[in-house]
Design an enzyme around this catalytic site. Structure first.
Site, mmCIF file in Angstrom:
data_model
loop_
_atom_site.group_PDB
_atom_site.id
_atom_site.type_symbol
_atom_site.label_atom_id
_atom_site.label_comp_id
_atom_site.label_asym_id
_atom_site.label_seq_id
_atom_site.Cartn_x
_atom_site.Cartn_y
_atom_site.Cartn_z
ATOM 1 N N TYR A 16 1.066 -5.836 13.223
ATOM 2 C CA TYR A 16 0.527 -5.617 12.761
ATOM 3 C C TYR A 16 -0.380 -4.687 13.649
ATOM 4 O O TYR A 16 -0.695 -5.476 14.744
ATOM 5 C CB TYR A 16 -0.088 -5.990 11.514
ATOM 6 C CG TYR A 16 -1.496 -5.635 10.529
ATOM 7 C CD1 TYR A 16 -0.966 -4.403 9.646
ATOM 8 C CD2 TYR A 16 -2.424 -5.969 10.794
ATOM 9 C CE1 TYR A 16 -1.655 -3.862 9.417
ATOM 10 C CE2 TYR A 16 -4.030 -5.416 10.007
ATOM 11 C CZ TYR A 16 -3.626 -4.256 9.156
ATOM 12 O OH TYR A 16 -3.748 -3.715 7.938
ATOM 13 N N ARG B 271 -3.737 -4.056 13.389
ATOM 14 C CA ARG B 271 -4.616 -3.727 13.789
ATOM 15 C C ARG B 271 -5.214 -5.122 14.206
ATOM 16 O O ARG B 271 -5.474 -5.877 13.612
ATOM 17 C CB ARG B 271 -6.010 -3.127 11.902
ATOM 18 C CG ARG B 271 -5.435 -1.948 12.328
ATOM 19 C CD ARG B 271 -6.209 -1.606 11.170
ATOM 20 N NE ARG B 271 -6.045 0.179 10.447
ATOM 21 C CZ ARG B 271 -5.137 0.496 9.694
ATOM 22 N NH1 ARG B 271 -3.782 -0.018 9.058
ATOM 23 N NH2 ARG B 271 -4.364 2.215 9.806
ATOM 24 N N HIS C 246 -4.331 -12.796 13.345
ATOM 25 C CA HIS C 246 -2.959 -11.772 13.691
ATOM 26 C C HIS C 246 -2.617 -12.150 14.828
ATOM 27 O O HIS C 246 -3.224 -12.841 15.806
ATOM 28 C CB HIS C 246 -3.153 -9.955 13.333
ATOM 29 C CG HIS C 246 -3.763 -9.911 12.651
ATOM 30 N ND1 HIS C 246 -5.096 -8.768 12.449
ATOM 31 C CD2 HIS C 246 -3.549 -10.144 10.826
ATOM 32 C CE1 HIS C 246 -5.483 -8.942 10.851
ATOM 33 N NE2 HIS C 246 -4.625 -9.762 10.218
ATOM 34 N N GLU D 10 0.518 -1.175 -0.172
ATOM 35 C CA GLU D 10 -0.310 -0.058 0.167
ATOM 36 C C GLU D 10 0.650 1.111 0.178
ATOM 37 O O GLU D 10 0.204 2.336 -0.798
ATOM 38 C CB GLU D 10 -1.191 0.129 1.340
ATOM 39 C CG GLU D 10 -1.474 -0.821 1.192
ATOM 40 C CD GLU D 10 -1.345 -2.186 1.723
ATOM 41 O OE1 GLU D 10 -2.658 -2.932 3.392
ATOM 42 O OE2 GLU D 10 -0.033 -2.689 2.333
ATOM 43 N N ASP E 105 -5.730 -8.046 6.384
ATOM 44 C CA ASP E 105 -7.170 -8.198 7.219
ATOM 45 C C ASP E 105 -7.899 -7.951 6.060
ATOM 46 O O ASP E 105 -7.432 -7.680 5.246
ATOM 47 C CB ASP E 105 -6.988 -6.519 7.976
ATOM 48 C CG ASP E 105 -7.201 -5.223 7.122
ATOM 49 O OD1 ASP E 105 -6.888 -5.436 6.471
ATOM 50 O OD2 ASP E 105 -6.615 -4.414 8.315
ATOM 51 N N ASP F 35 -1.571 -4.975 3.397
ATOM 52 C CA ASP F 35 -1.939 -5.963 5.193
ATOM 53 C C ASP F 35 -2.893 -7.063 5.516
ATOM 54 O O ASP F 35 -3.799 -7.278 4.134
ATOM 55 C CB ASP F 35 -2.854 -4.076 5.450
ATOM 56 C CG ASP F 35 -1.418 -3.178 5.641
ATOM 57 O OD1 ASP F 35 -0.287 -3.452 5.441
ATOM 58 O OD2 ASP F 35 -1.877 -2.070 6.296
ATOM 59 N N GLU G 298 -9.480 -5.127 4.214
ATOM 60 C CA GLU G 298 -9.298 -4.022 3.869
ATOM 61 C C GLU G 298 -7.941 -4.183 2.405
ATOM 62 O O GLU G 298 -7.932 -4.294 1.996
ATOM 63 C CB GLU G 298 -8.723 -2.412 4.727
ATOM 64 C CG GLU G 298 -9.995 -2.403 5.137
ATOM 65 C CD GLU G 298 -10.924 -2.299 4.560
ATOM 66 O OE1 GLU G 298 -10.953 -0.807 3.737
ATOM 67 O OE2 GLU G 298 -12.364 -1.754 4.481
#
Length: 698
Positions: free
Chosen positions: A298, A300, A345, A9, A84, A82, A86
């Site tokens: 990470y 989140r 995670h 990203e 997750d 990432d 998203e």
């Protein structure tokens, strides 16, 4: 010649990963999402199974062309967004645009950006997880349906520019409900009696417990007077001494919500700032000769899981630094898998515990260092032995009235040597030592103080308290907390006053309308249930179209009723007695994200605004004529200045006090410290505690 393209990203992440992978890989950044639903229309075909209509995000043309050109020059494309929902959706959109088969092993995920983790991830690429993508799509479409169907209604009936949202509306309702509780709160009187006693030259406090062995309340002065009369000439005798050992366990390593809460308490960070700084630490920091390194995992996550490798490294570090007695007998397991926890995670932890905060301080900004230190200390403490406390409870009788003194001291600090979790009222625990006391011993009474108190209303939500409440009630997920808090302030539904959320008139009005016409959206249980259903989509046990359809059937009926029955409301501004100095019109009170301010009622012809001056009862220490007033900087930070500005330019970030230093006659200010507020001199080392406010008993 490179034979693979890796897309992440952000440029910072691309830079870190590029160094690890070497010349066979080109690493480029997509700069976040490349496609989204259009802003100008709803972009969802409800009749065709909620088919989304994605468009390229404005301004992404040149980035996409660069990625397309690069993909044609290589044999293989890896999508390393990432780990997750998203990130999976970003990878899926990229795969579609670059014509990469999403069933091919093109997806690479890593929980930490370290050389080993990145290299290991590239050994095991996988296809895109369509269940994760569907969970993200379902959330996006759900939020779009709520926002784009209710918002135009609010524009038409109330005011242009309003919006409604699934999670944001529940957050505003929680703040509203708390404000109503505070308004409706009726204080109740209660009393306490504290006596100062002496034994063997040491003084200590004991508090009234009860009469004749029974715990007794003190609701009024009459009962207190009766008790004081009863013990007027009675000797104070130690009745019972209980000593026991108590274990205190460390807190679990951070998840997103606890990281945001603790950074608010200890570092004074807003939730959005915590996530922004954490992102920098995760994506990589240049550490001199060591190169660029991702410092934390990470950020989140709602899992407290720790990898066995990280636990082993921590155990070795703790034994070497503090001694083997500080290592628990078996590695700690904090995993109580709650429904909906995204356990793909780990918890938020340092990528290597051997990277002590002070050893890399020179490479970090002040905020990066403070947040890294917090994550590092919390993780190390979470892997350490429990603290052992010696506690002592002493009951002291005067006649048949019992007073109780409680003392404790740390016998073995364990994890407390490194870190102790904060709390919302900012107090810290300290040893309260009692002198050695034996049953039957007579004590000297030094003084006795009866005190009247009144119960306090529940506190307003701080950002930390609100995040904790949303998490406890299953509303939102790690990625949604910070943006939700930002949105409700931007929309003018709530304001921050003294770091606590207060609903605005507009916020109260919108929630009132939502409660009447869309009760499910404000229902905490319903919203939490929707989150569970989205988690089931992610796990592949629920169909995303079915989830949206069951929601929309009721929602559509509600919309029809609201369209017909919602009355138009005009919000009247509260007129002040201040006259605009630019055009002579009366000024009105408006609510901004940092509380109330004055604006000219002649808007848009006159755009004059001014802050509401709040005097603090202190004469200006510089000119001795003006009054010190509370002001706000453009970023909303409170400071103090003279009301005669610009004639007098006195300013202070700390709140001045209405007396001078007894040592040097300089200005005294009130400062907030980790141990609570203190009054201190700006010139010498004079310092004193601020008297505590009365609190309701637990």
């Amino acid at each position: 010649m490179a034979d693979s393209l890796v897309i992440v990203e952000s440029p910072a992440k691309a830079k870190t990963i590029g160094k690890y992978l070497g010349s066979k890989y080109i690493v480029k950044a997509s700069m976040g999402h490349i496609r989204d639903l259009p802003k100008s229309q709803i972009g969802v075909d409800v009749e065709s199974n909620f088919e989304p209509r994605y468009i390229t995000i404005r301004g992404k043309g040149s980035v996409l062309k660069e990625l397309k050109d690069a993909s044609k020059k290589v044999k293989k494309v890896y999508l390393a967004a990432d780990p997750d929902r998203e990130g999976e959706a970003i990878a899926w959109h990229l795969a579609h645009y670059l014509e990469v088969e999403d069933t091919a092993p093109c997806r690479v995920v890593f929980n930490e950006i370290t050389k080993q983790a990145v290299k290991d991830a590239f050994k095991t690429p996988r296809p895109i997880n369509i269940d994760l993508v569907n969970a993200q799509q379902a959330r996006r479409i759900l939020d779009r349906l709520v926002g784009y169907k209710i918002s135009p209604l609010l524009w038409k009936k109330v005011k242009k520019g309003l919006s409604a949202g699934r999670v944001q509306s529940v957050a505003v309702k929680l703040i509203n409900d708390r404000e109503n509780e505070i308004k409706d709160f009726v204080p109740e009187e209660y009393w306490s009696i504290t006596t100062l006693l002496e034994a063997e030259g040491s003084q200590f406090e004991a508090k009234f417990y009860g009469v004749a062995g029974e715990k007794t309340e003190l609701p009024n002065e009459e009962i207190v007077s009766g008790i004081l009369k009863r013990i007027e000439n009675a000797p104070f005798v130690v009745q019972e001494v209980k000593e026991k050992e108590r274990l205190r366990n460390p807190s679990a390593p951070f998840i997103t919500s606890t990281l945001q809460q603790e950074a608010a308490r200890k570092l004074n960070f807003r939730a959005s700032k915590t996530m922004s700084v954490a992102q920098q630490l995760y994506e990589g920091i240049e550490l001199g000769k060591e190169g660029t390194v991702g410092l934390i995992t990470y950020m989140r996550t709602d899992s407290t899981r720790i990898s066995p490798v990280a636990q082993e490294e921590a155990a070795g570090y703790i034994a070497g630094k503090y001694g083997s007695e500080y290592v628990p007998e078996s590695p700690r397991n904090y995993m109580k898998k709650k429904s909906g926890a995204q356990d793909a995670h780990e918890a938020v932890r340092p990528s290597s515990v051997l990277r002590e905060p002070d050893s890399i301080k020179e490479y970090l900004s002040r905020d990066q260092f403070r947040l890294y230190k917090l994550v590092w200390e919390r993780f190390v403490a979470s892997q350490m032995a429990s603290a052992i406390l010696d506690t002592m409870t002493v009951d002291i009788a005067a006649d048949d009235v019992v007073f109780r003194a409680v003392g404790s001291k740390v016998k073995f600090p364990g994890f407390m040597k490194v870190y102790i979790e904060g709390n919302d009222d900012g107090t810290t625990e300290e040893d309260k030592l009692l002198p050695p006391l034996k049953e039957g011993a007579k004590l000297n009474q030094v003084s006795i103080e009866p005190k009247q108190h009144f119960t306090q209303p529940p506190p307003r939500y701080t950002e930390a308290r609100l995040v904790r409440t949303l998490e406890e009630r299953g509303i939102g997920r790690p990625s949604t907390y910070a943006p939700t808090l930002e949105t409700i302030q931007k929309r003018g539904y709530v304001a921050l006053e003294e770091k606590k959320f207060v609903p605005t008139e507009l916020g109260e009005l919108v929630i009132e309308l939502m409660e009447e016409f869309f009760p499910e959206i404000l229902d905490v249980e319903f919203t939490a249930h929707m989150e569970d259903e989205l988690d089931q989509v992610e796990e592949g046990t629920e169909d995303w179209v079915k989830v949206l359809d069951s929601f929309y059937q009721t929602f559509e009926k509600r919309l029809e009723v609201a369209e017909e029955e919602m009355k138009e409301i005009e919000i009247q501004d509260e007129v002040s007695d201040v006259v605009c100095e630019k055009c002579g019109e009366q000024m009105v009170y408006k609510m901004g994200r940092f509380g109330k301010f004055l604006a000219c009622s002649g808007f848009p012809n006159c755009r004059n605004t001014k802050p509401i001056i709040k005097e603090i009862g202190v004469t200006c220490p510089k000119c001795k004529e003006g009054q010190v007033v509370e002001r706000r900087s453009k970023k909303g930070r409170i400071f103090f200045g003279c009301d005669r500005y610009p004639e007098c330019d006195f300013v202070s970030w700390d709140r001045p006090v209405d007396r001078l230093c007894p040592n040097c006659a300089s200005m005294l200010v009130q400062k907030n410290t980790k141990n609570g507020p203190v009054i201190q001199c700006v010139n010498c080392d004079f310092k004193e505690e601020v008297p505590e406010k009365e609190e309701a008993p637990e």
